[in-house]
Scaffold this active site. Structure first.
Site, PDB file in Angstrom:
ATOM      1  N   TYR A 138       0.814  -1.214   0.000  1.00 16.52           N
ATOM      2  CA  TYR A 138       0.000   0.000   0.000  1.00 16.52           C
ATOM      3  C   TYR A 138       0.850   1.267   0.000  1.00 16.52           C
ATOM      4  CZ  TYR A 138      -4.572  -2.182   0.816  1.00 16.52           C
ATOM      5  OH  TYR A 138      -5.745  -2.875   0.689  1.00 16.52           O
ATOM      6  N   LYS A 188       3.606 -14.938   2.985  1.00 17.55           N
ATOM      7  CA  LYS A 188       3.928 -15.633   1.731  1.00 17.55           C
ATOM      8  C   LYS A 188       5.454 -15.738   1.686  1.00 17.55           C
ATOM      9  CE  LYS A 188       2.661 -17.486  -2.214  1.00 17.55           C
ATOM     10  NZ  LYS A 188       1.851 -18.715  -2.341  1.00 17.55           N
ATOM     11  N   ASP A 220      -2.236 -18.401   0.764  1.00 19.41           N
ATOM     12  CA  ASP A 220      -3.151 -19.202  -0.061  1.00 19.41           C
ATOM     13  C   ASP A 220      -3.790 -20.318   0.773  1.00 19.41           C
ATOM     14  OD1 ASP A 220      -0.603 -20.316   0.128  1.00 19.41           O
ATOM     15  OD2 ASP A 220      -0.466 -20.938  -1.969  1.00 19.41           O
ATOM     16  N   ASP A 244      -6.525  -7.284   4.068  1.00 17.17           N
ATOM     17  CA  ASP A 244      -7.653  -6.691   3.335  1.00 17.17           C
ATOM     18  C   ASP A 244      -8.464  -7.795   2.664  1.00 17.17           C
ATOM     19  OD1 ASP A 244      -9.223  -4.655   2.066  1.00 17.17           O
ATOM     20  OD2 ASP A 244      -8.061  -4.967   0.241  1.00 17.17           O
ATOM     21  N   ASP A 248     -12.470  -9.585   3.941  1.00 15.30           N
ATOM     22  CA  ASP A 248     -13.702  -9.637   3.122  1.00 15.30           C
ATOM     23  C   ASP A 248     -14.138 -11.093   2.936  1.00 15.30           C
ATOM     24  OD1 ASP A 248     -13.660  -6.827   2.713  1.00 15.30           O
ATOM     25  OD2 ASP A 248     -14.321  -7.047   0.633  1.00 15.30           O
TER      26      ASP A 248
HETATM   27  C1  IPM Z   1     -10.551  -1.519   3.574  1.00 11.35           C
HETATM   28  C2  IPM Z   1     -10.652  -0.910   2.190  1.00 11.35           C
HETATM   29  C3  IPM Z   1      -9.469   0.023   1.935  1.00 11.35           C
HETATM   30  C4  IPM Z   1      -8.203  -0.827   1.971  1.00 11.35           C
HETATM   31  C5  IPM Z   1      -9.520   0.847   0.650  1.00 11.35           C
HETATM   32  C6  IPM Z   1     -10.774   1.651   0.543  1.00 11.35           C
HETATM   33  C7  IPM Z   1      -8.339   1.780   0.556  1.00 11.35           C
HETATM   34  O1  IPM Z   1     -10.761  -1.900   1.232  1.00 11.35           O
HETATM   35  O2  IPM Z   1     -10.431  -0.759   4.551  1.00 11.35           O
HETATM   36  O3  IPM Z   1     -10.638  -2.744   3.704  1.00 11.35           O
HETATM   37  O4  IPM Z   1      -7.833  -1.442   0.958  1.00 11.35           O
HETATM   38  O5  IPM Z   1      -7.560  -0.832   3.014  1.00 11.35           O
HETATM   39 MN    MN Z   2     -11.118  -3.884   2.061  1.00 13.09          MN
END
Ligand code: IPM
Ligand code: MN
Ligand code: NAD
Length: 358
Positions: A138, A188, A220, A244, A248
């Protein structure tokens, strides 16, 4: 206590409004805090030409805690880097050095059938994923898109220094000590030098925590293990990018991305609290977004940011109550439950909180 409220874009304002309703119930009962709202993201860009106006960053610095909504929008994706909504959030994380991002992945009994996974595999699930938030791909340099020998080349740098790894590792070991003394570090290391260093430093830090059982997984395999047998995990620590993605993924164990809150904390204990989800332009302004991730983020703020653990427990109990009563936003709806909108869900949690007054 001063709380900065940064609703942002898309569903950010509508879900944050529900969390603020909850804070207002507590204020009416006597919890003393001041709240101040500011623009961030696409809406700030529209209003001021920059997604992170100086006044917003100054407020974020001044406040004792920050409640953030979401930001983004596909209309901003061609803006120069630095002016995109997401850049504002990344800048706040970096400027305030909010390196430890706690993403709890906890199932609610009432929602077990809302998960696409079999209930017996997710019942009682309680994982704390700790995502490093201020380094990695990032922020690594060099980065960019340039011409090389007539070809467009895109570059990003996976970067971690040992200090960055060690501090989030200490956070994770200390957190595991307060839980079930199990920590899984995800990397990784087989392919990437930055991740080889990650594993080495995590192992060095582990020497100081012999009471915590440390395991390592490649990312993975971790992605697979999370859906095969998620209850094997207690605390997970991982880098910015992998955290990240895995969070999700893991959100679906709970039923919806709309259920996952987070807390991003720096070395001074100051925090920014935000749902894991984004601004969801596909459902914005329709009163259908799930506000529970934002409400649960406010609970994390009460506990970790404002030292009000009793109030945090009550907010979480109020969420459990409305779910047990059968209220659902569309994303977590099941046959036999009542589908309500964003506002009605916020009102129901507020009413449950009021009914369970101190
Ligand atoms: C998160 C989001 C952010 C990230 C984006 C919006 C920059 O996806 O907070 O999970 O990738 O950190
Ligand atoms: Mn995210
Ligand atoms: P997203 O998280 O916004 O949405 C992914 C999916 O989940 C969509 O189908 C959405 O409708 C659904 N969803 C998300 N939150 C929900 C909720 N509370 N209730 C019900 N459903 C919900 O991710 P995306 O679509 O990849 O990104 C959209 C925009 O948001 C992009 O501009 C992205 O950069 C930005 N983003 C911002 C943040 C943040 O502000 N922290 C996080 C992720 C993405």
């Amino acid at each position: 206590m001063k709380i900065a409220i940064l609703p942002g874009d898309g569903i950010g304002p509508e879900v944050t409004r529900q969390a603020v309703k909850i804070l207002d119930v507590l204020a009416a009962e006597g919890l003393r805090f001041e709240r101040e709202e500011a623009l961030i993201g696409g809406c700030a860009y529209e209003a001021t030409g920059h997604p992170l106006p100086d006044a917003t960053l100054a407020l974020a610095r001044r406040a004792d805690a920050i409640l953030f909504g979401a930001e983004g929008g596909f209309q901003y994706e061609t803006l120069p880097r630095g002016l995109r909504p997401g850049d504002a959030l990344l800048a706040v994380r970096k400027q305030l050095d909010l390196y430890a991002n706690y993403r709890p992945i906890v199932t609610f009994d009432a929602l077990l059938d809302a998960s696409p996974f079999k209930r017996e595999w997710v019942q009682g699930l309680d994982i704390l994923l700790i995502r490093e938030l201020t380094s990695d791909l990032y922020f690594g340099e060099p980065r960019g898109i340039e011409m090389r020998d007539g070809l467009r080349v895109g570059t990003n740098t996976m970067y971690y220094d040992e200090r960055e790894i060690a501090r989030v590792a200490h956070t994770a070991f200390q957190t595991a000590r307060r839980r079930h003394h199990k920590l899984c570090s995800v990397d990784k290391a087989n392919v990437l030098e930055a991740m080889e260093l990650w594993r080495t430093v995590v192992d060095e830090v582990a020497v100081g925590y012999p009471d915590v059982q440390l395991t390592h997984l490649y990312v993975d395999a971790a992605a697979m293990a999370l859906v095969r047998d998620p209850r094997q995990f207690d605390v997970i620590v991982t880098g910015n990018l992998f955290g990240d993605i895995l969070s999700d993924e893991a959100s679906m164990l709970t039923g919806s991305l709309g259920m996952l809150p987070s807390a991003s904390i720096n070395a001074q204990g100051k925090g920014l609290f935000e749902p894991v989800h984004g601004c969801a332009p596909d459902i914005a302004n329709q009163d259908i977004a799930n506000p529970l991730a934002s409400i649960l983020s406010a609970a994390m703020m009460l506990r970790q940011g404002l030292n009000q653990p009793g109030a945090a427990d009550r907010v979480e109990a109020a969420v459990r109550k409305v779910l047990a009563d059968g209220l659902r936003t569309r994303d977590i709806a099941q046959p036999g439950t009542e589908i309500v909108g964003t506002e009605a869900m916020g009102d129901a949690v507020a009413a449950a909180l009021r009914a369970n007054a101190q």
